[in-house]
Design a protein around this motif. Structure first.
Motif, PDB file in Angstrom:
ATOM      1  N   VAL A 182      32.219  39.907  93.366  1.00  0.00           N
ATOM      2  CA  VAL A 182      32.222  38.795  92.420  1.00  0.00           C
ATOM      3  C   VAL A 182      32.106  39.237  90.957  1.00  0.00           C
ATOM      4  O   VAL A 182      32.779  38.683  90.081  1.00  0.00           O
ATOM      5  CB  VAL A 182      31.174  37.725  92.806  1.00  0.00           C
ATOM      6  N   ALA A 211      37.378  27.081  92.570  1.00  0.00           N
ATOM      7  CA  ALA A 211      36.591  27.396  91.378  1.00  0.00           C
ATOM      8  C   ALA A 211      37.371  28.377  90.504  1.00  0.00           C
ATOM      9  O   ALA A 211      37.366  28.274  89.274  1.00  0.00           O
ATOM     10  CB  ALA A 211      35.243  27.981  91.772  1.00  0.00           C
ATOM     11  N   SER A 253      34.927  23.263  99.260  1.00  0.00           N
ATOM     12  CA  SER A 253      34.700  24.254  98.192  1.00  0.00           C
ATOM     13  C   SER A 253      33.495  23.916  97.334  1.00  0.00           C
ATOM     14  O   SER A 253      33.218  24.628  96.382  1.00  0.00           O
ATOM     15  CB  SER A 253      35.914  24.333  97.274  1.00  0.00           C
ATOM     16  N   THR A 254      32.805  22.844  97.631  1.00  0.00           N
ATOM     17  CA  THR A 254      31.733  22.457  96.709  1.00  0.00           C
ATOM     18  C   THR A 254      30.409  23.132  97.024  1.00  0.00           C
ATOM     19  O   THR A 254      29.360  22.635  96.686  1.00  0.00           O
ATOM     20  CB  THR A 254      31.543  20.933  96.638  1.00  0.00           C
ATOM     21  N   LEU A 255      30.473  24.280  97.693  1.00  0.00           N
ATOM     22  CA  LEU A 255      29.297  25.127  97.760  1.00  0.00           C
ATOM     23  C   LEU A 255      29.287  25.835  96.417  1.00  0.00           C
ATOM     24  O   LEU A 255      30.245  26.489  96.064  1.00  0.00           O
ATOM     25  CB  LEU A 255      29.457  26.191  98.855  1.00  0.00           C
ATOM     26  N   GLU A 256      28.216  25.681  95.682  1.00  0.00           N
ATOM     27  CA  GLU A 256      28.206  26.277  94.347  1.00  0.00           C
ATOM     28  C   GLU A 256      27.091  27.296  94.221  1.00  0.00           C
ATOM     29  O   GLU A 256      26.035  27.153  94.838  1.00  0.00           O
ATOM     30  CB  GLU A 256      28.049  25.199  93.288  1.00  0.00           C
ATOM     31  N   ALA A 257      27.308  28.317  93.411  1.00  0.00           N
ATOM     32  CA  ALA A 257      26.303  29.370  93.280  1.00  0.00           C
ATOM     33  C   ALA A 257      25.345  29.114  92.131  1.00  0.00           C
ATOM     34  O   ALA A 257      24.244  29.623  92.112  1.00  0.00           O
ATOM     35  CB  ALA A 257      26.973  30.719  93.090  1.00  0.00           C
ATOM     36  N   SER A 258      25.786  28.320  91.162  1.00  0.00           N
ATOM     37  CA  SER A 258      24.876  28.146  90.025  1.00  0.00           C
ATOM     38  C   SER A 258      24.594  26.683  89.777  1.00  0.00           C
ATOM     39  O   SER A 258      25.236  25.817  90.330  1.00  0.00           O
ATOM     40  CB  SER A 258      25.473  28.779  88.776  1.00  0.00           C
TER      41      SER A 258
END
Lengths: 258, 272
Positions: A182, A211, A253-258
């Motif tokens: 990443v 994203a 896709s709405t797993l988000e990291a921030s």
């Protein structure tokens, strides 16, 4: 403003099955367009059709025009003059795009010498400059290295340097960062944007990562089983999707990291 | 809540090192060493979903191999249910094989193409009577059709094959499931389904899950606790809420900042 690339009624078939059906879109000069969809939706085949790199068993109909020139069905001799010069491509896996037995600097230089009258010494010097432009450390040393001596991120920088060697009017990227870490991905995306931005080149960016497409592109096309089901500005399509399939892609896709 | 967290932990790792020796590069020099793990310590609480996140080369895969008893540490301790496993000989690791199971990234690489699905799933059960009854239960648990047992792995899609590996991992009724990049090879739409399935199964069978991934977003979605690894070390660990909400280590901050975010991209300033 006339379009740089115009795809009209593109249809790709093999035997009885239709893989891409009636796909039409255009890309203006300097425009950044994303092509998204799940695997098997026809994203990569569409790119191959534009590059004239379709497998033999696939039949294409419709039209693909670059600056008014018809590419679909054009003779290979004509296509190979365009490829790497007017249209360049970056694939997911840099190791398969590079020649394992040739020093990296020479591979970048070759890409230039194929399309320009330039002697070997000048081409090599220009290659080192390009390696520097994609922010490879110690470009002179990297130029003398073989692909296996570089990391995945460094190899993808080399591939990008080759793609940018002739300032293409259109750069096609097919999942260019999917195989990368990443933090490396973020740097490569910046380089792609800078690479097309500096020369006013257009970008067709293929990915399954919404994203990424939202951070890179202005406009997006959603492909489902070979058909474009929705298209428009990124904010509109991903911010307020209308088609069921786009909604499903977004939900996934709405797993988000921030 | 217990005062002594170690009594609650299923897996306990203390100062774990794993050093590999590279092949000799010169005739006379020493063989270069690679420190894949450099003093890793953590506890996995029973019933928790423990995420291990890191980039390539961080030591994630080495750690998975050690937890599963497939490799030995160079130094340090690993305990499972209070029992040291790093010192046990292979023949006494049988208990671990039935109580800790691993799901790997690439389902095609971990399923024998010449075996029928029912034999793959029942393999960890040996020749136990009633094993095919168990296969039927497992196929239902992972939402595969009952007739899937008669078919071969190549007849299934990537997502279905991952369901088969999950069913096989659950066959011996393990208490701990180690998932090593279980959705990295899968398509976006399928990825979400497999993550939902894992969450359901963890809940239904009261499993403890160790979830290893390079993908911060996936770990955040699945886990309650997270350890961030870099170059063989854990640089930060704690509840997911804290580590993602207020990362303390610069590397964690770098990772979070580098992950592309859909909402940030869509709400960012308009292009000029």
């Amino acid at each position: 403003m006339s379009a740089l690339l115009t795809v009209d009624g593109l249809r790709l078939t093999t035997g009885p099955s239709t893989l891409v059906d009636d796909v039409s879109f255009h890309i203006g000069p300097g425009e950044r367009v994303g092509l998204i969809g799940a695997s098997g939706s026809g994203k990569s085949l569409t790119a191959s059709a534009i590059m004239g790199l379709l497998p033999e068993e696939i039949t294409a109909s419709g039209s693909v025009r670059l600056d008014g020139r018809q590419l679909l069905g054009a003779p290979e001799r004509q296509l190979s003059r365009l490829r790497g010069k007017d249209i360049a491509m970056v694939f997911q896996e840099p190791m398969t795009a590079l020649n394992p037995a040739m020093r990296v600097g020479r591979q970048v230089a070759e890409a230039m010498r194929l399309h320009r009258r330039i002697d070997r010494g000048a081409a090599l010097a220009a290659a080192v400059e390009l390696l520097d432009r994609v922010r490879l450390p110690e470009p002179e040393r990297i130029a003398r290295a073989y692909p296996h001596q570089l990391s995945g991120g460094q190899r993808q920088r080399v591939v990008l340097a080759i793609a940018l060697a002739n300032d293409p009017a259109l750069l096609i990227c097919d999942e260019p960062t999917t195989a990368l870490d990443v933090t490396v991905q973020a740097r490569i995306l910046d380089l792609i944007l800078a690479g097309v931005g500096e020369q006013g080149g257009a970008l067709l960016f293929i990915t399954h990562d919404l994203a990424v497409v939202a951070s890179v592109c202005e406009r997006v096309l959603v492909l489902e089983q070979g058909r474009i089901v929705e298209s428009g500005p990124v904010r509109q399509v991903l911010g307020a999707p209308r088609h069921e399939y786009t909604k499903r892609l977004l939900a996934a896709s709405t797993l988000e990291a921030s | 809540m217990s005062d002594n967290p170690r009594s609650e932990s299923v897996v306990s790792v203390r100062d774990l090192w794993r050093t590999y020796r590279r092949p000799r590069t010169s005739l006379f020099g020493p063989r270069p060493e690679v420190h894949a793990l450099r003093g890793v310590s953590f506890d996995v609480a029973r019933g928790s979903r423990f995420g291990i996140v890191g980039e390539s080369g961080s030591g994630k895969s080495t750690l998975v191999r050690l937890l599963a008893g497939l490799d030995r540490p160079s130094a340090g301790e690993i305990s499972f249910d209070g029992r040291r496993i790093d010192t046990l000989p292979e023949r006494r690791l049988g208990f671990l094989r039935s109580r800790l199971q691993v799901v790997f990234q690439d389902p095609m690489g971990s399923l024998d193409p010449r075996m029928r699905v029912r034999d793959i799933i029942s393999e960890p059960l040996g020749r136990q009577p009633g094993r095919f009854e168990r296969v039927r239960e497992l196929l239902e648990a992972v939402d595969l059709p009952a007739d899937a047992g008669r078919r071969y792995p190549h007849q299934f899609s990537g997502g279905q094959r991952q369901r088969i590996s999950i069913a096989r991992a659950l066959a011996p009724r393990p208490g701990v499931l180690v998932a090593d990049e279980p959705v990295s090879a899968l398509d976006v739409l399928v990825r979400a389904q497999i993550l939902d399935l894992l969450a359901d199964l963890v809940e239904r069978y009261a499993l403890t899950m160790v979830f290893v991934s390079h993908d911060l977003a996936v770990v955040r979605h699945v886990c309650d606790t997270v350890a961030v690894m870099r170059q063989g070390e854990i640089v930060e660990q704690g509840p997911v809420r804290d580590v993602y909400g207020e990362p303390r280590h610069p590397y964690t901050r770098e990772l979070i900042a580098a992950a592309p975010s859909l909402s940030a991209a869509l709400s960012g300033p308009e292009e000029g």
